[in-house]
Design an enzyme around this catalytic site. Sequence first.
Site, short mmCIF file in Angstrom:
data_model
loop_
_atom_site.label_atom_id
_atom_site.label_comp_id
_atom_site.label_asym_id
_atom_site.label_seq_id
_atom_site.Cartn_x
_atom_site.Cartn_y
_atom_site.Cartn_z
CG ASP A 55 21.47 8.27 25.21
OD1 ASP A 55 22.29 8.33 26.14
OD2 ASP A 55 20.30 7.87 25.35
CE1 TYR A 114 16.87 15.65 25.54
CE2 TYR A 114 15.69 16.08 27.59
CZ TYR A 114 16.85 15.73 26.92
OH TYR A 114 17.99 15.46 27.64
#
Length: 258
Positions: A55, A114
Amino acid sequence: MKKYFYLIKIQYLGYRFHGWQKQPNLKTLHLMVDRTFNYILEGKYFKTLTSGRTDAMVSAESAAFELFLKEPIADETAFLELFNYNLPQDIRALSIKEVDAEFNIIQHSKIKEYLYLFTYGEKCHPFCAPIMTTILDDLDIDIMKQGAKLFEGKNYLWSYCYKPTENGVYTRNILQCELVENDIYTANYFPEKTYLLRVKGKGFMRNQIRLMMGTLIDLGKGKLTLKDIEDSFVPDSKVKMDYIAPASGLILNSIEFE
């Protein structure tokens, strides 16, 4: 006509980009990568396909995409150097290797890790903003560590998907989820203590990590309890976790292709 396939690993600071995917009139990572290839390949045919879209403002230590060509690369080392020479300074190619036609970067089984970098309790130096989220309120880090561990294993995660649909697959297996002190990223303008949420798994839904981090922040503020998180895992539960943590603290740390 024969095609040639290459797997390229890259890293980037996502702060000034509107994510990976090309969008009209916006500066995206895919746009910059393709624009660079169009220049160094002098207009010859190429196609790029990523392993997953990040994103807006999300960064990556090691992301990956596949490059499709109709002519082989004679010298991969020289090609990588040329690619890096022409990329903007906030994108860097790490490696390139040829793969066969059977390799599918989207369908190929992979594990992603992540990291979410954050601190709390004080206003930070503005230089922290591109990669670190600052929570000005006090946080109970100990209970946040307990909350992070609840996510490990197979759970129903409808509550941690942005705009879930009726036909989505919401039972997901998280291989690792832990909240620890940050010992990876350092700078002389960082606050004394910073923290990382580390999450590893085979597949993540839209904004899943940021919703998990937002939930842990609300837990640390005392707005939620450990039981609230446990209740959100109940199959077919429709508990809504609505705090999406800011994008700039999120980093795609690694992709392992199995």
